[in-house]
Motif scaffolding. Structure first.
Motif, mmCIF file in Angstrom:
data_model
loop_
_atom_site.group_PDB
_atom_site.id
_atom_site.type_symbol
_atom_site.label_atom_id
_atom_site.label_comp_id
_atom_site.label_asym_id
_atom_site.label_seq_id
_atom_site.Cartn_x
_atom_site.Cartn_y
_atom_site.Cartn_z
ATOM 1 N N TYR A 289 0.831 -1.212 0.000
ATOM 2 C CA TYR A 289 0.000 0.000 0.000
ATOM 3 C C TYR A 289 0.863 1.259 0.000
ATOM 4 O O TYR A 289 0.612 2.205 -0.765
ATOM 5 N N LEU A 290 1.878 1.278 0.852
ATOM 6 C CA LEU A 290 2.682 2.494 0.972
ATOM 7 C C LEU A 290 3.745 2.622 -0.113
ATOM 8 O O LEU A 290 4.072 3.732 -0.532
ATOM 9 N N MET A 291 4.287 1.508 -0.585
ATOM 10 C CA MET A 291 5.459 1.565 -1.454
ATOM 11 C C MET A 291 5.161 1.449 -2.944
ATOM 12 O O MET A 291 6.061 1.661 -3.756
ATOM 13 N N HIS A 292 3.928 1.127 -3.324
ATOM 14 C CA HIS A 292 3.711 0.870 -4.754
ATOM 15 C C HIS A 292 3.886 2.131 -5.595
ATOM 16 O O HIS A 292 4.335 2.055 -6.734
ATOM 17 N N ALA A 298 9.824 4.903 -9.714
ATOM 18 C CA ALA A 298 11.176 4.477 -10.077
ATOM 19 C C ALA A 298 11.187 3.696 -11.388
ATOM 20 O O ALA A 298 12.070 3.885 -12.234
ATOM 21 N N GLY A 299 10.212 2.833 -11.597
ATOM 22 C CA GLY A 299 10.215 1.989 -12.782
ATOM 23 C C GLY A 299 9.832 2.718 -14.047
ATOM 24 O O GLY A 299 10.463 2.517 -15.100
ATOM 25 N N PHE A 300 8.825 3.574 -13.962
ATOM 26 C CA PHE A 300 8.259 4.139 -15.190
ATOM 27 C C PHE A 300 8.599 5.605 -15.424
ATOM 28 O O PHE A 300 8.404 6.104 -16.534
ATOM 29 N N LEU A 310 11.591 -3.481 -19.445
ATOM 30 C CA LEU A 310 12.522 -3.166 -18.365
ATOM 31 C C LEU A 310 11.834 -2.331 -17.291
ATOM 32 O O LEU A 310 12.023 -2.568 -16.087
ATOM 33 N N GLN A 311 11.042 -1.357 -17.706
ATOM 34 C CA GLN A 311 10.312 -0.534 -16.739
ATOM 35 C C GLN A 311 9.407 -1.400 -15.853
ATOM 36 O O GLN A 311 9.398 -1.253 -14.629
ATOM 37 N N SER A 312 8.664 -2.303 -16.481
ATOM 38 C CA SER A 312 7.759 -3.171 -15.732
ATOM 39 C C SER A 312 8.525 -4.080 -14.792
ATOM 40 O O SER A 312 8.098 -4.321 -13.657
ATOM 41 N N GLY A 313 9.670 -4.594 -15.262
ATOM 42 C CA GLY A 313 10.474 -5.464 -14.425
ATOM 43 C C GLY A 313 11.021 -4.749 -13.205
ATOM 44 O O GLY A 313 10.994 -5.282 -12.088
ATOM 45 N N VAL A 314 11.523 -3.527 -13.414
ATOM 46 C CA VAL A 314 12.041 -2.745 -12.288
ATOM 47 C C VAL A 314 10.927 -2.452 -11.299
ATOM 48 O O VAL A 314 11.111 -2.567 -10.072
ATOM 49 N N PHE A 315 9.760 -2.078 -11.805
ATOM 50 C CA PHE A 315 8.620 -1.823 -10.917
ATOM 51 C C PHE A 315 8.279 -3.060 -10.085
ATOM 52 O O PHE A 315 8.129 -2.982 -8.862
ATOM 53 N N ALA A 316 8.167 -4.216 -10.739
ATOM 54 C CA ALA A 316 7.775 -5.443 -10.040
ATOM 55 C C ALA A 316 8.819 -5.840 -8.994
ATOM 56 O O ALA A 316 8.474 -6.184 -7.850
ATOM 57 N N VAL A 317 10.084 -5.783 -9.375
ATOM 58 C CA VAL A 317 11.152 -6.175 -8.442
ATOM 59 C C VAL A 317 11.189 -5.227 -7.249
ATOM 60 O O VAL A 317 11.311 -5.651 -6.090
ATOM 61 N N SER A 323 8.211 -4.092 -0.259
ATOM 62 C CA SER A 323 7.131 -4.555 0.621
ATOM 63 C C SER A 323 7.582 -5.726 1.489
ATOM 64 O O SER A 323 7.323 -5.746 2.699
ATOM 65 N N VAL A 324 8.275 -6.694 0.901
ATOM 66 C CA VAL A 324 8.755 -7.847 1.673
ATOM 67 C C VAL A 324 9.870 -7.412 2.634
ATOM 68 O O VAL A 324 9.877 -7.789 3.811
ATOM 69 N N GLY A 325 10.803 -6.615 2.135
ATOM 70 C CA GLY A 325 11.897 -6.157 2.982
ATOM 71 C C GLY A 325 11.415 -5.322 4.151
ATOM 72 O O GLY A 325 11.878 -5.493 5.290
ATOM 73 N N SER A 326 10.491 -4.410 3.894
ATOM 74 C CA SER A 326 9.999 -3.561 4.975
ATOM 75 C C SER A 326 9.269 -4.375 6.030
ATOM 76 O O SER A 326 9.335 -4.064 7.225
#
Length: 355
Positions: A289-292, A298-300, A310-317, A323-326
């Motif tokens: 919710y907070l980071m998307h 950053a991606g687009f 590449l933009q989509s990949g950077v966004f997804a990663v 979200s997982v790290g936080s």
């Protein structure tokens, strides 16, 4: 306590995971549609805004229901219950929101990915850190932050709702919903800063669900639950289209009430692919919710000239990593610390620790 109450209070509900997953995905869809419209010069409005608002409303119902369970599992009373509840919520909502606000300002991330960064001064930053933007009429430094002050302010009320409803049951919960509607109707004419009152009936929808689950056994197959949630979303959108203006409050109140009445009627979704997927999304939903918006920017937009793949990949990663790290580096450790701190001085029985 009835069997239904024991079932609800003693285990996390896979149905609630589905509800929370749908909520965060609707908010994500809102900003993906808006970003796509900006990039391709297409218009998805007002359906993008419908999705975002519905997602937040689902969160409100879900949050209040889960917190009723949390209060129930504390096995405390009076001031001690309220103190423990407030302390745990402090360590649940603020750490990630503070880190997000500071990250956004330091990296000069705009409030929405397709806008320009706008520094609004120290007082505005302080209000964002404290999650008091609606009280100070400050602008959120990141768009999704707008709903967090409302949650924080409802936290003040929820323990008292619990203490009122627990001994009196469903009738009291429905009475609180009526009172919340009346407060929402008069609030704009009295205190504009207390905009939380507009959403009070949505939060009380979760209280109604909790009161009903203490008395009712489920009646309908679990397989129907995701379709019922999506049907409520569809009904809301159709009603939005037929209503003048954008986001009429009575629609939100009706959605909160309808959802609160529906939740107790369905068996929990059993173990399987849907249960696992929804649990995973729900687990990391606060970070999503907070980071998307940060990941979208950053991606687009930072990589505006890169290939769309590449933009989509950077966004997804980035979205997954943030979200997982936080969650594992910040949310979970500080939630655990908040629990331990709130339990200081108590003799905890097995199974009494709350989420």
């Amino acid at each position: 306590m009835t069997a239904a109450a024991t079932r609800g209070a003693s285990a996390d509900s896979s149905n609630l995971d589905v509800l929370r997953a749908i909520a965060v995905l609707l908010v994500l869809l809102d900003h993906v549609l808006e970003m796509t419209g900006d990039k391709l010069n297409r218009v998805f409005h007002p359906y993008d805004w419908y999705c975002g608002r519905i997602g937040v409303l689902l969160f409100f119902v879900h949050t209040s229901l889960v917190l009723m369970y949390s209060l129930e599992r504390m096995h405390a009373a009076g001031p001690r219950l309220i103190q423990r509840f407030y302390l745990r919520r402090l360590f649940r909502i603020y750490p990630l929101s503070i880190v997000t606000v500071l990250l956004v300002v330091l990296l000069r991330v705009p409030s929405l990915p397709w806008l320009e960064f706008n520094w609004m001064g120290i007082p505005n930053l302080a209000s964002n850190l404290a999650l008091t933007m609606n009280l100070t009429y400050s602008r959120p430094v990141l768009s999704p932050l707008w709903s967090l002050p409302l949650e924080v302010q409802m936290y003040v009320v929820l323990p008292f709702a619990y203490l009122l409803v627990r001994p009196r049951g469903v009738v009291m919960a429905l009475g609180l919903w009526v009172v919340a509607v009346l407060c929402a109707l008069v609030q704009p004419h009295l205190i504009g800063r207390l905009s939380v009152a507009e959403f009070g009936p949505c939060f009380i929808g979760g209280v109604i669900a909790w009161a009903l689950q203490r008395r009712l056994a489920p009646r309908f197959p679990s397989a129907l639950w995701p379709f019922v949630v999506l049907a409520l979303v569809g009904i809301y959108i159709l009603a939005e289209q037929a209503s003048p203006g954008m986001h009429p409050p009575p629609l939100a109140w009706g959605l909160g009430l309808g959802l609160g009445l529906a939740i107790p009627l369905f068996y929990n979704i059993p173990a399987g692919a849907l249960q696992r997927a929804s649990h995973m999304v729900a687990k990391y939903s606060y970070g999503i919710y907070l980071m998307h918006c940060v990941a979208l920017w950053a991606g687009f937009y930072l990589l505006a000239s890169a290939h769309p793949v590449l933009q989509s990949g950077v966004f997804a990663v980035l979205l997954v990593a943030l979200s997982v790290g936080s969650y594992h580096l910040l949310e979970e450790p500080l939630m655990q610390y908040g629990r331990r701190l709130s339990d200081t001085g108590d003799t905890m029985r097995p199974g009494t620790a709350a989420r």
